[in-house]
Design a protein around this motif. Structure first.
Motif, PDB file in Angstrom:
ATOM      1  N   SER A 117      10.391   5.217  17.274  1.00  0.00           N
ATOM      2  CA  SER A 117      10.103   5.603  15.899  1.00  0.00           C
ATOM      3  C   SER A 117      11.421   5.569  15.129  1.00  0.00           C
ATOM      4  O   SER A 117      12.500   5.439  15.714  1.00  0.00           O
ATOM      5  CB  SER A 117       9.493   7.009  15.840  1.00  0.00           C
ATOM      6  OG  SER A 117      10.414   7.965  16.353  1.00  0.00           O
ATOM      7  N   VAL A 141       5.013  -0.169  10.484  1.00  0.00           N
ATOM      8  CA  VAL A 141       4.879   0.326   9.116  1.00  0.00           C
ATOM      9  C   VAL A 141       5.502   1.720   9.050  1.00  0.00           C
ATOM     10  O   VAL A 141       5.222   2.575   9.893  1.00  0.00           O
ATOM     11  CB  VAL A 141       3.401   0.389   8.679  1.00  0.00           C
ATOM     12  CG1 VAL A 141       3.287   0.968   7.266  1.00  0.00           C
ATOM     13  CG2 VAL A 141       2.764  -0.990   8.736  1.00  0.00           C
ATOM     14  N   LEU A 142       6.364   1.930   8.046  1.00  0.00           N
ATOM     15  CA  LEU A 142       6.981   3.241   7.845  1.00  0.00           C
ATOM     16  C   LEU A 142       6.713   3.704   6.422  1.00  0.00           C
ATOM     17  O   LEU A 142       6.627   2.876   5.499  1.00  0.00           O
ATOM     18  CB  LEU A 142       8.495   3.168   8.081  1.00  0.00           C
ATOM     19  CG  LEU A 142       8.990   2.924   9.505  1.00  0.00           C
ATOM     20  CD1 LEU A 142      10.505   2.766   9.514  1.00  0.00           C
ATOM     21  CD2 LEU A 142       8.570   4.058  10.437  1.00  0.00           C
ATOM     22  N   PRO A 143       6.614   5.019   6.210  1.00  0.00           N
ATOM     23  CA  PRO A 143       6.495   5.513   4.840  1.00  0.00           C
ATOM     24  C   PRO A 143       7.762   5.176   4.053  1.00  0.00           C
ATOM     25  O   PRO A 143       8.854   5.076   4.625  1.00  0.00           O
ATOM     26  CB  PRO A 143       6.345   7.031   5.008  1.00  0.00           C
ATOM     27  CG  PRO A 143       6.001   7.242   6.442  1.00  0.00           C
ATOM     28  CD  PRO A 143       6.604   6.108   7.205  1.00  0.00           C
ATOM     29  N   LEU A 144       7.603   4.996   2.747  1.00  0.00           N
ATOM     30  CA  LEU A 144       8.787   4.818   1.912  1.00  0.00           C
ATOM     31  C   LEU A 144       9.588   6.113   1.907  1.00  0.00           C
ATOM     32  O   LEU A 144       9.000   7.206   1.954  1.00  0.00           O
ATOM     33  CB  LEU A 144       8.378   4.462   0.486  1.00  0.00           C
ATOM     34  CG  LEU A 144       7.899   3.030   0.252  1.00  0.00           C
ATOM     35  CD1 LEU A 144       7.303   2.900  -1.141  1.00  0.00           C
ATOM     36  CD2 LEU A 144       9.031   2.039   0.442  1.00  0.00           C
ATOM     37  N   ASP A 189       6.223  -2.309   5.096  1.00  0.00           N
ATOM     38  CA  ASP A 189       5.742  -3.160   6.180  1.00  0.00           C
ATOM     39  C   ASP A 189       6.931  -3.935   6.738  1.00  0.00           C
ATOM     40  O   ASP A 189       7.525  -4.777   6.067  1.00  0.00           O
ATOM     41  CB  ASP A 189       4.681  -4.120   5.646  1.00  0.00           C
ATOM     42  CG  ASP A 189       4.030  -4.945   6.754  1.00  0.00           C
ATOM     43  OD1 ASP A 189       4.612  -5.034   7.858  1.00  0.00           O
ATOM     44  OD2 ASP A 189       2.949  -5.506   6.513  1.00  0.00           O
ATOM     45  N   PRO A 241      12.209   7.609   8.157  1.00  0.00           N
ATOM     46  CA  PRO A 241      12.317   6.886   6.877  1.00  0.00           C
ATOM     47  C   PRO A 241      13.469   7.375   6.008  1.00  0.00           C
ATOM     48  O   PRO A 241      14.048   6.590   5.250  1.00  0.00           O
ATOM     49  CB  PRO A 241      10.960   7.161   6.212  1.00  0.00           C
ATOM     50  CG  PRO A 241      10.032   7.504   7.313  1.00  0.00           C
ATOM     51  CD  PRO A 241      10.878   8.197   8.348  1.00  0.00           C
ATOM     52  N   ASN A 299       0.818  -1.218   0.000  1.00  0.00           N
ATOM     53  CA  ASN A 299       0.000   0.000   0.000  1.00  0.00           C
ATOM     54  C   ASN A 299       0.849   1.265   0.000  1.00  0.00           C
ATOM     55  O   ASN A 299       0.543   2.238   0.692  1.00  0.00           O
ATOM     56  CB  ASN A 299      -0.961   0.005   1.202  1.00  0.00           C
ATOM     57  CG  ASN A 299      -1.892  -1.190   1.207  1.00  0.00           C
ATOM     58  OD1 ASN A 299      -2.408  -1.579   0.153  1.00  0.00           O
ATOM     59  ND2 ASN A 299      -2.081  -1.785   2.383  1.00  0.00           N
ATOM     60  N   GLY A 300       1.969   1.205  -0.739  1.00  0.00           N
ATOM     61  CA  GLY A 300       2.830   2.373  -0.854  1.00  0.00           C
ATOM     62  C   GLY A 300       3.642   2.681   0.381  1.00  0.00           C
ATOM     63  O   GLY A 300       4.220   3.772   0.498  1.00  0.00           O
ATOM     64  N   ALA A 301       3.715   1.732   1.319  1.00  0.00           N
ATOM     65  CA  ALA A 301       4.503   1.928   2.543  1.00  0.00           C
ATOM     66  C   ALA A 301       5.383   0.699   2.772  1.00  0.00           C
ATOM     67  O   ALA A 301       5.322  -0.283   2.028  1.00  0.00           O
ATOM     68  CB  ALA A 301       3.586   2.163   3.735  1.00  0.00           C
ATOM     69  N   SER A 321      11.266   9.387   0.786  1.00  0.00           N
ATOM     70  CA  SER A 321      10.788  10.312  -0.230  1.00  0.00           C
ATOM     71  C   SER A 321      11.529  10.130  -1.548  1.00  0.00           C
ATOM     72  O   SER A 321      12.763   9.994  -1.572  1.00  0.00           O
ATOM     73  CB  SER A 321      10.969  11.758   0.261  1.00  0.00           C
ATOM     74  OG  SER A 321      10.577  12.682  -0.710  1.00  0.00           O
TER      75      SER A 321
END
Length: 355
Positions: free
Chosen positions: A338, A260-263, A254, A341, A250-252, A265
């Motif tokens: 945390s 789950v972290l954002p990809l 896992d 990314p 889903n664009g992130a 940039s």
């Protein structure tokens, strides 16, 4: 000083697949401090010994100052080598050890005295010239070995794990000493070590070897920040980088275990791609439970003074995070973290190459 060039250098030992160099190409610039680093058996010492003339290559060319030297005797190559075990003569004084090669070359006594006294002043040995090695500390013996190299006024200095026999405090002192002498002499230096801390603190350029091949080369910071392979990422850095199996969903990213972290940039990746995500211990940050991506229990805490290294398990993988001592939990307590990314290193799960 002089440039050193290796072109297609190979070394194969009969009946042995390990310790084999295959087609190594490497240029060391005039005045550069280059460090060859890698695990035992990667070929770093063999490469150095071929440059020194202590091993004969089975393929390729070696040039020093533009002159082809493979096939020449060590004394004809314009190099001086400092060994791990110092190789000092116990029955000789410091001055005699340092001048031994010059006396064999039959240099004038005045010239020998000038070189020995100059090297002794550079190395802080002026008050020890009449002592024998047994009366010296380990650090002083290593200085004598370096002095013996300096007095030869070579084109290239070669160091083969020279600090391995010293304790941690002396290693730190001698690292600074070696770098200071290099800068003072503007010497072309090739230094071999398995210690990544030495590589990172000494080098203008680091060459990471694996299985007789160059895995990556660049400035210490470049290799630390942008490792080209999972091997380089795991080899450089203390404490070591953490690696977590990851999948693009889903664009992130896992990371399993609910994390789950954002990809990062600007790095779109196809859905379902399997990756290894590298997170350096200092890239973690303590977070409130509702803001944390990682929820675990501290299994061990190492107090390092200015920081604490908190060990925990995530999705079956052992991990470690550097934290401020005031915010570090005790073993058995929950830890919520945390991770930025932008500070992730991503590697293809199959090839190990950076993506």
């Amino acid at each position: 000083m002089a440039q050193v060039s290796l072109a297609g250098i190979g070394k194969t030992y009969e009946g042995a697949g390990a310790n084999t160099i295959a087609g190594l190409d490497l240029d060391v610039q005039d005045g550069e401090f280059l460090v060859l680093v890698g695990p035992s058996g990667c070929g770093k010492s063999t490469t150095l010994r071929m440059i020194a003339g202590l091993e004969e290559p089975t393929a390729g060319e070696i040039r020093i100052g533009g002159r082809r030297v493979d096939g020449l005797e060590p004394r004809e190559r314009g190099i001086a080598m400092v060994f791990q075990n110092y190789a000092l003569y116990p029955h000789m004084t410091v001055a005699q050890n340092m001048s031994f090669g010059l006396r064999l070359a039959k240099l004038p006594r005045a010239e020998i005295r000038r070189r020995v006294e100059g090297a002794a002043e550079t190395l802080g040995l002026s008050g020890h010239l009449d002592r024998h090695p047994k009366a010296l500390s380990g650090g002083q013996r290593q200085r004598v070995a370096m002095g013996r190299a300096i007095v030869r006024e070579p084109e290239v200095f070669l160091f083969d794990e020279p600090l391995s026999n010293l304790d941690a405090q002396l290693r730190g002192q001698m690292r600074a000493e070696i770098r200071r002498i290099h800068d003072r002499l503007s010497a072309t230096t090739i230094y071999v070590t398995h210690d990544q801390v030495e590589a990172m603190t000494l080098a203008d350029r680091v060459v990471v070897l694996k299985d007789g091949r160059i895995e990556q080369q660049g400035s210490p910071q470049e290799l630390y920040d942008r490792p080209a392979t999972r091997f380089v990422a795991g080899f450089l850095g203390s404490p070591q980088m953490n690696f977590l199996a990851a999948t693009v969903r889903n664009g992130a990213l896992d990371l399993g275990g609910g994390a789950v972290l954002p990809l990062p940039s600007g790095r779109p990746l196809p859905e379902g791609r399997r990756l290894d995500a590298g997170i350096r211990p200092e890239a973690f940050a303590a977070a409130a439970p509702e803001d944390a991506a990682f929820h675990a229990t501290a299994t061990m805490v190492e107090h390092l003074g200015a920081t604490s290294l908190v060990h925990f398990s995530h999705a079956g993988q052992d991990c470690a995070a550097l934290m401020e001592p005031a915010r570090a939990p005790r073993a058995g307590q929950p830890v919520h973290l945390s991770a930025d990314p932008a500070r992730l290193s991503l590697f293809d799960a199959d090839s190990g190459r950076a993506v």
